[in-house]
Design a protein around this motif. Structure first.
Motif, PDB file in Angstrom:
ATOM      1  N   GLY A  35       0.819  -1.206   0.000  1.00 13.96           N
ATOM      2  CA  GLY A  35       0.000   0.000   0.000  1.00 13.96           C
ATOM      3  C   GLY A  35       0.852   1.253   0.000  1.00 13.96           C
ATOM      4  O   GLY A  35       2.007   1.246   0.435  1.00 13.96           O
ATOM      5  N   GLY A  47      -4.538   6.471   3.870  1.00 15.56           N
ATOM      6  CA  GLY A  47      -4.278   5.560   2.778  1.00 15.56           C
ATOM      7  C   GLY A  47      -4.496   6.238   1.433  1.00 15.56           C
ATOM      8  O   GLY A  47      -5.311   7.157   1.315  1.00 15.56           O
ATOM      9  N   CYS A  50      -3.634   0.667  -2.759  1.00 17.21           N
ATOM     10  CA  CYS A  50      -2.943  -0.585  -2.457  1.00 17.21           C
ATOM     11  C   CYS A  50      -3.106  -1.528  -3.641  1.00 17.21           C
ATOM     12  O   CYS A  50      -3.980  -1.316  -4.507  1.00 17.21           O
ATOM     13  CB  CYS A  50      -3.463  -1.225  -1.172  1.00 17.21           C
ATOM     14  N   TYR A  60      -8.254   2.040  -4.511  1.00 20.29           N
ATOM     15  CA  TYR A  60      -7.915   3.444  -4.301  1.00 20.29           C
ATOM     16  C   TYR A  60      -8.855   4.074  -3.285  1.00 20.29           C
ATOM     17  O   TYR A  60     -10.030   3.728  -3.205  1.00 20.29           O
ATOM     18  CB  TYR A  60      -8.015   4.219  -5.624  1.00 20.29           C
ATOM     19  N   THR A  61      -8.320   5.040  -2.567  1.00 18.82           N
ATOM     20  CA  THR A  61      -9.197   5.860  -1.744  1.00 18.82           C
ATOM     21  C   THR A  61      -9.737   6.998  -2.601  1.00 18.82           C
ATOM     22  O   THR A  61      -9.262   7.228  -3.728  1.00 18.82           O
ATOM     23  CB  THR A  61      -8.437   6.427  -0.535  1.00 18.82           C
ATOM     24  N   THR A 108      -6.737  -0.275   2.424  1.00 22.28           N
ATOM     25  CA  THR A 108      -5.902   0.920   2.581  1.00 22.28           C
ATOM     26  C   THR A 108      -5.868   1.427   4.017  1.00 22.28           C
ATOM     27  O   THR A 108      -5.588   2.593   4.254  1.00 22.28           O
ATOM     28  CB  THR A 108      -6.403   2.034   1.648  1.00 22.28           C
TER      29      THR A 108
END
Length: 126
Positions: A35, A47, A50, A60-61, A108
């Motif tokens: 990550g 985060g 990752c 993805y965030t 994440t």
């Protein structure tokens, strides 16, 4: 050698791009999720993205969706984070981390990761 070493940070203007690399040593990316996380001055670590071990699926965030891409080069044991259309809000220390995780999608959440690099500074400024 440290198991995780980041490179590629630097100073970039708003709207620009950077590509970070996480060089992984001694860990098999077929068994370890990796990550990317970031921490801005005075803020908590968050985060970014990752990549899962078994199938290389990314996650993805919201802060990274549509602008950042995480990818891995398994033979070279490197995980990349391509960052595009950067804004001042992306300024932070970016750190990669690894977690042994097989047959499950990565997450994440930083508390799940046990091995960390030293981080690389990304500064977005005109």
């Amino acid at each position: 050698q440290a198991p995780l070493v980041e490179s590629g940070g630097g100073l970039v203007e708003p709207g620009g791009s950077l590509k970070l690399a996480c060089i992984v040593s001694g860990l098999n990316l077929d068994y370890y999720a990796v990550g990317w996380f970031r921490q801005a001055s005075g803020k908590e670590r968050e985060g970014v993205a990752c990549i899962s071990a078994s199938d290389g699926q990314p996650r993805y965030t919201d802060s990274a969706k549509d602008r950042f891409t995480i990818a891995r080069d398994t033979p070279k044991n490197i995980v990349y984070l391509q960052m595009n259309n950067l804004t001042q809000g992306d300024t932070a220390v970016y750190t990669c981390a690894a977690r042994r995780l097989i047959f499950r999608q990565c997450e994440t959440e930083s508390s799940l990761y046990g091995q960390w690099g030293q981080g690389t500074q990304v500064t977005v400024s005109s």
